[in-house]
Design a protein around this motif. Structure first.
Motif, PDB file in Angstrom:
ATOM      1  N   VAL A   1       0.848  -1.189   0.000  1.00  0.00           N
ATOM      2  CA  VAL A   1       0.000   0.000   0.000  1.00  0.00           C
ATOM      3  C   VAL A   1       0.891   1.249   0.000  1.00  0.00           C
ATOM      4  CG1 VAL A   1      -1.788   1.283   1.229  1.00  0.00           C
ATOM      5  CG2 VAL A   1      -1.810  -1.222   1.249  1.00  0.00           C
ATOM      6  N   VAL A   2       0.702   2.124  -0.982  1.00  0.00           N
ATOM      7  CA  VAL A   2       1.509   3.340  -1.091  1.00  0.00           C
ATOM      8  C   VAL A   2       0.703   4.601  -0.849  1.00  0.00           C
ATOM      9  CG1 VAL A   2       3.216   2.292  -2.630  1.00  0.00           C
ATOM     10  CG2 VAL A   2       1.184   3.393  -3.607  1.00  0.00           C
ATOM     11  N   GLY A   3      -0.613   4.461  -0.663  1.00  0.00           N
ATOM     12  CA  GLY A   3      -1.441   5.635  -0.420  1.00  0.00           C
ATOM     13  C   GLY A   3      -2.836   5.206  -0.014  1.00  0.00           C
ATOM     14  N   ILE A   4      -3.656   6.210   0.329  1.00  0.00           N
ATOM     15  CA  ILE A   4      -5.035   5.950   0.748  1.00  0.00           C
ATOM     16  C   ILE A   4      -5.943   7.009   0.100  1.00  0.00           C
ATOM     17  CG2 ILE A   4      -4.729   7.304   2.880  1.00  0.00           C
ATOM     18  CD1 ILE A   4      -6.633   5.310   4.244  1.00  0.00           C
ATOM     19  N   ILE A   5      -7.018   6.559  -0.515  1.00  0.00           N
ATOM     20  CA  ILE A   5      -7.960   7.448  -1.206  1.00  0.00           C
ATOM     21  C   ILE A   5      -8.595   8.413  -0.212  1.00  0.00           C
ATOM     22  CG2 ILE A   5     -10.178   7.500  -2.419  1.00  0.00           C
ATOM     23  CD1 ILE A   5      -7.809   6.474  -4.108  1.00  0.00           C
ATOM     24  N   ASN A   6      -8.749   9.705  -0.622  1.00  0.00           N
ATOM     25  CA  ASN A   6      -9.502  10.581   0.276  1.00  0.00           C
ATOM     26  C   ASN A   6     -10.371  11.647  -0.372  1.00  0.00           C
ATOM     27  OD1 ASN A   6      -7.267  12.466  -0.255  1.00  0.00           O
ATOM     28  ND2 ASN A   6      -7.968  13.557   1.573  1.00  0.00           N
ATOM     29  N   THR A   7     -10.129  12.062  -1.619  1.00  0.00           N
ATOM     30  CA  THR A   7     -10.968  13.145  -2.127  1.00  0.00           C
ATOM     31  C   THR A   7     -10.914  13.252  -3.646  1.00  0.00           C
ATOM     32  OG1 THR A   7     -11.628  15.441  -1.709  1.00  0.00           O
ATOM     33  CG2 THR A   7      -9.288  15.035  -2.027  1.00  0.00           C
ATOM     34  N   GLY A   8     -11.783  14.093  -4.180  1.00  0.00           N
ATOM     35  CA  GLY A   8     -11.873  14.349  -5.609  1.00  0.00           C
ATOM     36  C   GLY A   8     -12.976  15.354  -5.856  1.00  0.00           C
ATOM     37  N   VAL A   9     -13.123  15.800  -7.097  1.00  0.00           N
ATOM     38  CA  VAL A   9     -14.096  16.842  -7.435  1.00  0.00           C
ATOM     39  C   VAL A   9     -15.413  16.202  -7.865  1.00  0.00           C
ATOM     40  CG1 VAL A   9     -14.596  18.799  -8.951  1.00  0.00           C
ATOM     41  CG2 VAL A   9     -12.270  18.425  -8.117  1.00  0.00           C
ATOM     42  N   ASN A  10     -16.488  16.663  -7.257  1.00  0.00           N
ATOM     43  CA  ASN A  10     -17.829  16.191  -7.580  1.00  0.00           C
ATOM     44  C   ASN A  10     -18.393  16.979  -8.758  1.00  0.00           C
ATOM     45  OD1 ASN A  10     -20.450  15.259  -7.523  1.00  0.00           O
ATOM     46  ND2 ASN A  10     -21.014  16.392  -5.678  1.00  0.00           N
ATOM     47  N   ASP A  11     -18.979  16.268  -9.736  1.00  0.00           N
ATOM     48  CA  ASP A  11     -19.570  16.954 -10.887  1.00  0.00           C
ATOM     49  C   ASP A  11     -20.577  18.019 -10.468  1.00  0.00           C
ATOM     50  OD1 ASP A  11     -18.092  15.419 -12.592  1.00  0.00           O
ATOM     51  OD2 ASP A  11     -19.784  14.320 -13.461  1.00  0.00           O
ATOM     52  N   SER A  12     -21.402  17.710  -9.470  1.00  0.00           N
ATOM     53  CA  SER A  12     -22.461  18.633  -9.072  1.00  0.00           C
ATOM     54  C   SER A  12     -21.934  19.862  -8.339  1.00  0.00           C
ATOM     55  CB  SER A  12     -23.493  17.916  -8.194  1.00  0.00           C
ATOM     56  OG  SER A  12     -22.911  17.527  -6.971  1.00  0.00           O
ATOM     57  N   ALA A  13     -20.641  19.865  -8.013  1.00  0.00           N
ATOM     58  CA  ALA A  13     -20.046  21.010  -7.318  1.00  0.00           C
ATOM     59  C   ALA A  13     -19.360  21.974  -8.282  1.00  0.00           C
ATOM     60  CB  ALA A  13     -19.045  20.532  -6.281  1.00  0.00           C
ATOM     61  N   SER A  14     -19.596  21.812  -9.577  1.00  0.00           N
ATOM     62  CA  SER A  14     -18.865  22.586 -10.584  1.00  0.00           C
ATOM     63  C   SER A  14     -19.112  24.091 -10.482  1.00  0.00           C
ATOM     64  CB  SER A  14     -19.226  22.104 -11.992  1.00  0.00           C
ATOM     65  OG  SER A  14     -20.622  22.264 -12.233  1.00  0.00           O
ATOM     66  N   LYS A  15     -20.255  24.493  -9.912  1.00  0.00           N
ATOM     67  CA  LYS A  15     -20.557  25.914  -9.794  1.00  0.00           C
ATOM     68  C   LYS A  15     -20.227  26.493  -8.427  1.00  0.00           C
ATOM     69  CE  LYS A  15     -24.163  25.825 -13.340  1.00  0.00           C
ATOM     70  NZ  LYS A  15     -25.584  26.127 -13.670  1.00  0.00           N
ATOM     71  N   GLN A  16     -19.722  25.639  -7.549  1.00  0.00           N
ATOM     72  CA  GLN A  16     -19.310  26.130  -6.233  1.00  0.00           C
ATOM     73  C   GLN A  16     -17.986  26.875  -6.343  1.00  0.00           C
ATOM     74  OE1 GLN A  16     -21.038  22.254  -3.759  1.00  0.00           O
ATOM     75  NE2 GLN A  16     -18.945  22.986  -3.420  1.00  0.00           N
ATOM     76  N   PRO A  17     -17.654  27.675  -5.333  1.00  0.00           N
ATOM     77  CA  PRO A  17     -16.339  28.328  -5.320  1.00  0.00           C
ATOM     78  C   PRO A  17     -15.219  27.299  -5.300  1.00  0.00           C
ATOM     79  CG  PRO A  17     -17.805  29.302  -3.692  1.00  0.00           C
ATOM     80  CD  PRO A  17     -18.489  28.072  -4.189  1.00  0.00           C
ATOM     81  N   GLN A  18     -14.096  27.656  -5.889  1.00  0.00           N
ATOM     82  CA  GLN A  18     -12.937  26.786  -5.827  1.00  0.00           C
ATOM     83  C   GLN A  18     -12.527  26.557  -4.375  1.00  0.00           C
ATOM     84  OE1 GLN A  18     -10.085  26.740  -9.424  1.00  0.00           O
ATOM     85  NE2 GLN A  18     -10.155  28.866  -8.790  1.00  0.00           N
ATOM     86  N   CYS A  19     -12.059  25.371  -4.091  1.00  0.00           N
ATOM     87  CA  CYS A  19     -11.546  24.987  -2.773  1.00  0.00           C
ATOM     88  C   CYS A  19     -12.647  24.795  -1.740  1.00  0.00           C
ATOM     89  CB  CYS A  19     -10.514  25.991  -2.244  1.00  0.00           C
ATOM     90  SG  CYS A  19      -9.269  26.471  -3.447  1.00  0.00           S
ATOM     91  N   SER A  20     -13.899  24.771  -2.154  1.00  0.00           N
ATOM     92  CA  SER A  20     -14.993  24.533  -1.213  1.00  0.00           C
ATOM     93  C   SER A  20     -15.206  23.033  -1.061  1.00  0.00           C
ATOM     94  CB  SER A  20     -16.273  25.213  -1.700  1.00  0.00           C
ATOM     95  OG  SER A  20     -16.646  24.744  -2.989  1.00  0.00           O
ATOM     96  N   LEU A  21     -16.077  22.652  -0.141  1.00  0.00           N
ATOM     97  CA  LEU A  21     -16.351  21.241   0.079  1.00  0.00           C
ATOM     98  C   LEU A  21     -16.825  20.575  -1.201  1.00  0.00           C
ATOM     99  CD1 LEU A  21     -18.178  21.392   3.509  1.00  0.00           C
ATOM    100  CD2 LEU A  21     -15.856  20.593   3.052  1.00  0.00           C
ATOM    101  N   ASN A  22     -16.273  19.420  -1.493  1.00  0.00           N
ATOM    102  CA  ASN A  22     -16.585  18.625  -2.675  1.00  0.00           C
ATOM    103  C   ASN A  22     -16.013  19.212  -3.965  1.00  0.00           C
ATOM    104  OD1 ASN A  22     -18.097  16.939  -0.974  1.00  0.00           O
ATOM    105  ND2 ASN A  22     -19.906  18.216  -1.261  1.00  0.00           N
ATOM    106  N   ARG A  23     -15.286  20.336  -3.832  1.00  0.00           N
ATOM    107  CA  ARG A  23     -14.604  20.894  -4.998  1.00  0.00           C
ATOM    108  C   ARG A  23     -13.179  21.288  -4.586  1.00  0.00           C
ATOM    109  NH1 ARG A  23     -15.130  26.078  -8.705  1.00  0.00           N
ATOM    110  NH2 ARG A  23     -14.503  25.153 -10.683  1.00  0.00           N
ATOM    111  N   PRO A  24     -12.358  20.312  -4.230  1.00  0.00           N
ATOM    112  CA  PRO A  24     -10.989  20.623  -3.809  1.00  0.00           C
ATOM    113  C   PRO A  24     -10.205  21.268  -4.936  1.00  0.00           C
ATOM    114  CG  PRO A  24     -11.229  18.272  -4.227  1.00  0.00           C
ATOM    115  CD  PRO A  24     -12.605  18.856  -4.271  1.00  0.00           C
TER     116      PRO A  24
END
Length: 321
Positions: free
Chosen positions: A252-275
């Motif tokens: 094991v070299v890493g652990i999954i934790n995040t990604g960008v949600n399609d439905s968050a495309s209109k949210q501000p950058q760096c907000s929840l679900n839009r890292p």
């Protein structure tokens, strides 16, 4: 830190809704990016199509992954995996690794500065999560969380109420964590239990393949992970805490934790679900085609010769409270 944690208790029949990460948990529907077999990003709504670059695993051929299973926190589910602690002491506790955001207090996450040590938990861990596993799946109680944080990483180390010997006797295969970070371009297999938007008959262990990308400085809401692993393995809700396994070393070299949600495309950058990624001159940029994982190479330094987690030993490189 995307909500790859999935709400719901009924882990055998699929779960109902998903949580958001950061402070108190909100009812949001989220996924990370999924890709087709040519490496092209496809819409989240196609999660049940045959286009997705992953495959469902079988108990008959993929037994080595039977120690990867479902973390049930009473308010949601993630993926977690049993780990080999570097010792042959069968009396040592058995441990599981998952994300820190999967182990916050009820409906509340660790803060961006918090390191949790030796905390009680009502979490359960279910293994043999194959679609074709015939006997009753094994579920273990988690005795305590020995370490959990979302500060500079997103990890939680859980001690089960059984020993390593009892885990092995049950036929469960723990995974070994690499003491080295992955190389750029290292081939990966990510194994986890997808839940968000996934049909009930597909809510079992899947494996997705890709390669490691460069390390990135990722920010999401109040959280900042300066050494996040870029990757393009298909990931959806429920797969938080999935191991990123090198296909070269099988470690094991890493652990999954995040990604960008399609439905968050209109949210501000760096907000929840839009890292976002912090790039040159402290500017930020969102990359919807990237998913992210966290490094784990410091974790083995915190297990002593008997296989017991010890944050205070001199070799331990995890951050202390």
């Amino acid at each position: 830190m995307r909500s790859l944690l999935k709400f719901g208790r009924n882990i055998g029949a699929g779960v109902l809704l998903t949580i958001s990460l950061g402070g108190y948990l909100a009812d949001l529907t989220v996924n990370a990016a999924i890709f087709d077999r040519s490496g092209r990003k496809i819409p989240d709504r196609e999660v049940n199509s045959e286009r997705v670059n992953w495959q469902m695993l079988s108990a008959a051929t993929d037994r080595k992954y039977n120690g990867i299973g479902v973390i049930d926190t009473n308010y949601g589910v993630c993926t977690g995996f049993a780990i080999f602690t570097g010792a042959n002491n069968l009396r040592a506790p058995a441990y599981v690794l998952t994300n820190g955001h999967c182990q916050g207090r009820f409906r509340k996450l660790p803060t961006e500065r918090e390191i949790l040590v030796d905390r009680s938990t009502e979490t359960k861990f279910t293994v043999n999560y194959f679609h074709d596993f015939k006997p009753e799946r094994l579920t273990f109680d988690v005795k305590r969380m020995v370490y959990g944080t979302m500060k500079n990483n997103d990890i939680a180390i859980l001690e089960l109420n059984v020993t390593q010997g009892e885990l092995l006797k049950a036929g469960i295969a723990p995974l070994q964590i690499s003491s080295q970070p992955p190389a750029i371009g290292e081939p990966l297999i990510v194994v986890g239990v997808p839940s968000e938007g996934v049909k009930e008959e597909l809510n079992f262990l899947h494996a997705a393949t890709c390669k490691t990308g460069e390390l990135a400085n990722v920010k999401e809401d109040v959280y900042n992970w300066q050494q996040s692993i870029r990757h393009q393995c298909s990931i959806v809700g429920g797969m938080s805490g999935s191991p990123m396994i090198s296909r070269v070393t099988q470690q094991v070299v890493g652990i999954i934790n995040t990604g960008v949600n399609d439905s968050a495309s209109k949210q501000p950058q760096c907000s929840l679900n839009r890292p976002c990624e912090v790039v040159k001159n402290n500017l930020v940029q969102t990359f919807p085609q990237e998913n992210y994982g966290q490094l784990v190479d410091r974790i083995p330094t915190c297990f002593d010769r008997s296989g017991v987690f010890n944050l205070q030993q001199s070799t331990c490189q995890l951050e202390r409270p």
